[in-house]
Scaffold this motif. Structure first.
Motif, PDB file in Angstrom:
ATOM      1  N   ILE A 128       0.860  -1.183   0.000  1.00 15.12           N
ATOM      2  CA  ILE A 128       0.000   0.000   0.000  1.00 15.12           C
ATOM      3  C   ILE A 128       0.896   1.232   0.000  1.00 15.12           C
ATOM      4  O   ILE A 128       1.843   1.306   0.787  1.00 15.12           O
ATOM      5  N   ALA A 129       0.585   2.179  -0.860  1.00 17.88           N
ATOM      6  CA  ALA A 129       1.267   3.474  -0.828  1.00 17.88           C
ATOM      7  C   ALA A 129       0.255   4.509  -0.343  1.00 17.88           C
ATOM      8  O   ALA A 129      -0.895   4.519  -0.790  1.00 17.88           O
ATOM      9  N   ALA A 130       0.677   5.349   0.583  1.00 26.83           N
ATOM     10  CA  ALA A 130      -0.199   6.385   1.121  1.00 26.83           C
ATOM     11  C   ALA A 130       0.588   7.672   1.302  1.00 26.83           C
ATOM     12  O   ALA A 130       1.797   7.654   1.540  1.00 26.83           O
ATOM     13  N   ARG A 131      -0.123   8.777   1.190  1.00 25.54           N
ATOM     14  CA  ARG A 131       0.455  10.093   1.484  1.00 25.54           C
ATOM     15  C   ARG A 131       0.099  10.423   2.923  1.00 25.54           C
ATOM     16  O   ARG A 131      -1.064  10.316   3.327  1.00 25.54           O
ATOM     17  N   LEU A 132       1.093  10.799   3.704  1.00 24.33           N
ATOM     18  CA  LEU A 132       0.878  11.198   5.090  1.00 24.33           C
ATOM     19  C   LEU A 132       1.135  12.689   5.226  1.00 24.33           C
ATOM     20  O   LEU A 132       2.135  13.193   4.720  1.00 24.33           O
ATOM     21  N   GLU A 133       0.234  13.364   5.908  1.00 25.43           N
ATOM     22  CA  GLU A 133       0.414  14.769   6.270  1.00 25.43           C
ATOM     23  C   GLU A 133       0.153  14.844   7.766  1.00 25.43           C
ATOM     24  O   GLU A 133      -0.942  14.506   8.227  1.00 25.43           O
ATOM     25  N   ILE A 134       1.175  15.246   8.515  1.00 23.53           N
ATOM     26  CA  ILE A 134       1.098  15.167   9.967  1.00 23.53           C
ATOM     27  C   ILE A 134       1.546  16.484  10.588  1.00 23.53           C
ATOM     28  O   ILE A 134       2.603  17.012  10.241  1.00 23.53           O
ATOM     29  N   ASP A 135       0.722  16.978  11.507  1.00 23.99           N
ATOM     30  CA  ASP A 135       1.066  18.169  12.280  1.00 23.99           C
ATOM     31  C   ASP A 135       1.585  17.717  13.638  1.00 23.99           C
ATOM     32  O   ASP A 135       1.003  16.818  14.267  1.00 23.99           O
ATOM     33  N   PHE A 136       2.651  18.336  14.085  1.00 23.37           N
ATOM     34  CA  PHE A 136       3.285  18.029  15.371  1.00 23.37           C
ATOM     35  C   PHE A 136       3.336  19.290  16.217  1.00 23.37           C
ATOM     36  O   PHE A 136       3.376  20.397  15.681  1.00 23.37           O
ATOM     37  N   VAL A 137       3.372  19.107  17.527  1.00 24.13           N
ATOM     38  CA  VAL A 137       3.596  20.221  18.446  1.00 24.13           C
ATOM     39  C   VAL A 137       4.661  19.800  19.441  1.00 24.13           C
ATOM     40  O   VAL A 137       4.799  18.624  19.774  1.00 24.13           O
ATOM     41  N   LEU A 138       5.382  20.793  19.907  1.00 18.53           N
ATOM     42  CA  LEU A 138       6.381  20.553  20.928  1.00 18.53           C
ATOM     43  C   LEU A 138       5.657  20.229  22.233  1.00 18.53           C
ATOM     44  O   LEU A 138       4.755  20.946  22.651  1.00 18.53           O
ATOM     45  N   SER A 139       6.031  19.143  22.847  1.00 14.94           N
ATOM     46  CA  SER A 139       5.354  18.675  24.050  1.00 14.94           C
ATOM     47  C   SER A 139       5.545  19.648  25.207  1.00 14.94           C
ATOM     48  O   SER A 139       6.675  20.019  25.527  1.00 14.94           O
ATOM     49  N   PRO A 140       4.449  20.015  25.856  1.00 14.28           N
ATOM     50  CA  PRO A 140       4.577  20.847  27.058  1.00 14.28           C
ATOM     51  C   PRO A 140       4.891  19.996  28.297  1.00 14.28           C
ATOM     52  O   PRO A 140       5.145  20.527  29.362  1.00 14.28           O
ATOM     53  N   ASP A 142       7.440  17.930  28.971  1.00 11.28           N
ATOM     54  CA  ASP A 142       8.815  17.794  29.452  1.00 11.28           C
ATOM     55  C   ASP A 142       9.727  18.765  28.730  1.00 11.28           C
ATOM     56  O   ASP A 142       9.319  19.478  27.833  1.00 11.28           O
ATOM     57  N   ALA A 143      10.957  18.777  29.134  1.00 13.74           N
ATOM     58  CA  ALA A 143      11.924  19.701  28.540  1.00 13.74           C
ATOM     59  C   ALA A 143      12.894  18.973  27.615  1.00 13.74           C
ATOM     60  O   ALA A 143      13.993  19.435  27.382  1.00 13.74           O
ATOM     61  N   HIS A 144      12.480  17.838  27.070  1.00 18.21           N
ATOM     62  CA  HIS A 144      13.371  17.032  26.236  1.00 18.21           C
ATOM     63  C   HIS A 144      13.142  17.246  24.738  1.00 18.21           C
ATOM     64  O   HIS A 144      13.540  16.432  23.934  1.00 18.21           O
ATOM     65  N   ASP A 145      12.514  18.326  24.371  1.00 23.73           N
ATOM     66  CA  ASP A 145      12.239  18.613  22.957  1.00 23.73           C
ATOM     67  C   ASP A 145      11.532  17.455  22.262  1.00 23.73           C
ATOM     68  O   ASP A 145      11.863  17.091  21.135  1.00 23.73           O
ATOM     69  N   GLU A 146      10.543  16.878  22.940  1.00 22.94           N
ATOM     70  CA  GLU A 146       9.754  15.804  22.358  1.00 22.94           C
ATOM     71  C   GLU A 146       8.617  16.422  21.547  1.00 22.94           C
ATOM     72  O   GLU A 146       7.937  17.330  22.000  1.00 22.94           O
ATOM     73  N   TRP A 147       8.425  15.905  20.334  1.00 22.76           N
ATOM     74  CA  TRP A 147       7.366  16.396  19.461  1.00 22.76           C
ATOM     75  C   TRP A 147       6.254  15.363  19.420  1.00 22.76           C
ATOM     76  O   TRP A 147       6.507  14.173  19.238  1.00 22.76           O
ATOM     77  N   LEU A 148       5.020  15.833  19.585  1.00 28.50           N
ATOM     78  CA  LEU A 148       3.858  14.955  19.615  1.00 28.50           C
ATOM     79  C   LEU A 148       2.999  15.158  18.374  1.00 28.50           C
ATOM     80  O   LEU A 148       2.951  16.256  17.800  1.00 28.50           O
ATOM     81  N   ILE A 149       2.301  14.116  17.986  1.00 34.61           N
ATOM     82  CA  ILE A 149       1.400  14.179  16.837  1.00 34.61           C
ATOM     83  C   ILE A 149       0.108  14.858  17.279  1.00 34.61           C
ATOM     84  O   ILE A 149      -0.545  14.429  18.223  1.00 34.61           O
ATOM     85  N   ARG A 150      -0.249  15.915  16.560  1.00 33.50           N
ATOM     86  CA  ARG A 150      -1.504  16.617  16.837  1.00 33.50           C
ATOM     87  C   ARG A 150      -2.575  16.279  15.801  1.00 33.50           C
ATOM     88  O   ARG A 150      -3.747  16.188  16.128  1.00 33.50           O
ATOM     89  N   HIS A 151      -2.171  16.130  14.541  1.00 36.50           N
ATOM     90  CA  HIS A 151      -3.150  15.827  13.480  1.00 36.50           C
ATOM     91  C   HIS A 151      -2.473  14.924  12.453  1.00 36.50           C
ATOM     92  O   HIS A 151      -1.527  15.342  11.787  1.00 36.50           O
ATOM     93  N   PHE A 152      -2.962  13.704  12.337  1.00 43.16           N
ATOM     94  CA  PHE A 152      -2.400  12.695  11.439  1.00 43.16           C
ATOM     95  C   PHE A 152      -3.414  12.458  10.330  1.00 43.16           C
ATOM     96  O   PHE A 152      -4.566  12.113  10.595  1.00 43.16           O
ATOM     97  N   ARG A 153      -2.996  12.692   9.081  1.00 43.03           N
ATOM     98  CA  ARG A 153      -3.861  12.449   7.926  1.00 43.03           C
ATOM     99  C   ARG A 153      -3.169  11.446   7.008  1.00 43.03           C
ATOM    100  O   ARG A 153      -1.982  11.579   6.718  1.00 43.03           O
ATOM    101  N   THR A 154      -3.936  10.446   6.559  1.00 45.46           N
ATOM    102  CA  THR A 154      -3.401   9.454   5.641  1.00 45.46           C
ATOM    103  C   THR A 154      -4.357   9.288   4.466  1.00 45.46           C
ATOM    104  O   THR A 154      -5.565   9.226   4.660  1.00 45.46           O
ATOM    105  N   GLU A 155      -3.788   9.253   3.265  1.00 47.95           N
ATOM    106  CA  GLU A 155      -4.573   9.105   2.041  1.00 47.95           C
ATOM    107  C   GLU A 155      -3.954   7.999   1.192  1.00 47.95           C
ATOM    108  O   GLU A 155      -2.786   8.090   0.793  1.00 47.95           O
ATOM    109  N   ARG A 156      -4.726   6.979   0.933  1.00 48.90           N
ATOM    110  CA  ARG A 156      -4.241   5.861   0.125  1.00 48.90           C
ATOM    111  C   ARG A 156      -4.071   6.309  -1.320  1.00 48.90           C
ATOM    112  O   ARG A 156      -4.957   6.905  -1.909  1.00 48.90           O
ATOM    113  N   LEU A 157      -2.892   6.014  -1.889  1.00 49.22           N
ATOM    114  CA  LEU A 157      -2.605   6.387  -3.272  1.00 49.22           C
ATOM    115  C   LEU A 157      -2.789   5.207  -4.212  1.00 49.22           C
ATOM    116  O   LEU A 157      -3.339   5.352  -5.296  1.00 49.22           O
TER     117      LEU A 157
END
Length: 172
Positions: A128-140, A142-157
């Motif tokens: 399966i091939a899919a296009r992913l578009e994902i928004d991330f935010v810096l986690s509040p 901890d102070a380890h510069d961890e990025w969290l997924i806020r909006h995950f979009r997947t579209e099958r190609l």
């Protein structure tokens, strides 16, 4: 070096570090969705999402199949339906390519093309091939510069059948 030059370099380094942290988050997501999977101690899909995250299938094939989930618990519940102990996949591996990551302060947007090689419990298999578009935010959290997924979009190609273990024929 002037202060302006140093500040510009520090800003560029911060963006590079943020892009690398985003890569780490999406790589852990993909690895945790692989079957079989051996998570590292303390690792979970839930830890990769914001509390109010959105996960949705878009486009003609995935909008109907997956719809839209909101909230960490709903997303993890949906994903777990495809992962062991569910008998859905016998094997499942994700590959990411065509990466593009933009970072602006404490938000990032990533785009990838994903190839998913899946073998199912019923012995069928497909690529399966899919296009992913994902928004991330810096986690509040901890102070380890961890990025969290806020909006995950997947579209099958596209998809195509394949054989999970062609060596079976060679050994027969």
């Amino acid at each position: 070096m002037t202060n302006t030059t140093i500040e510009a370099l520090l800003e560029r380094v911060a963006v590079l570090e943020a892009q690398n942290a985003v890569r780490k988050t999406i790589a852990r997501y993909m690895a945790l969705c692989d079957v079989p999977c051996a998570p590292l101690e303390g690792e979970s899909l839930a830890a990769l999402f914001t509390d109010d995250a959105v996960w949705e299938g878009i486009g003609p094939q995935y909008a109907q199949k997956f719809g839209r989930m909101q909230g960490r618990a709903a997303i993890v519940e949906m994903l777990q339906a495809y992962l062991p102990p569910s008998p859905h996949f016998s094997t499942n591996v994700h590959f990411l390519t065509s990466e593009h990551i933009e970072v602006r302060s404490d938000i990032a947007k990533g785009r990838w093309i994903m190839l998913q090689a899946s073998g199912y419990a019923d012995e069928k298999a497909e690529l399966i091939a899919a296009r992913l578009e994902i928004d991330f935010v810096l986690s509040p959290r901890d102070a380890h510069d961890e990025w969290l997924i806020r909006h995950f979009r997947t579209e099958r190609l596209f998809d195509a059948p394949w054989r999970v273990n062609p060596r079976k024929e060679l050994n027969a």
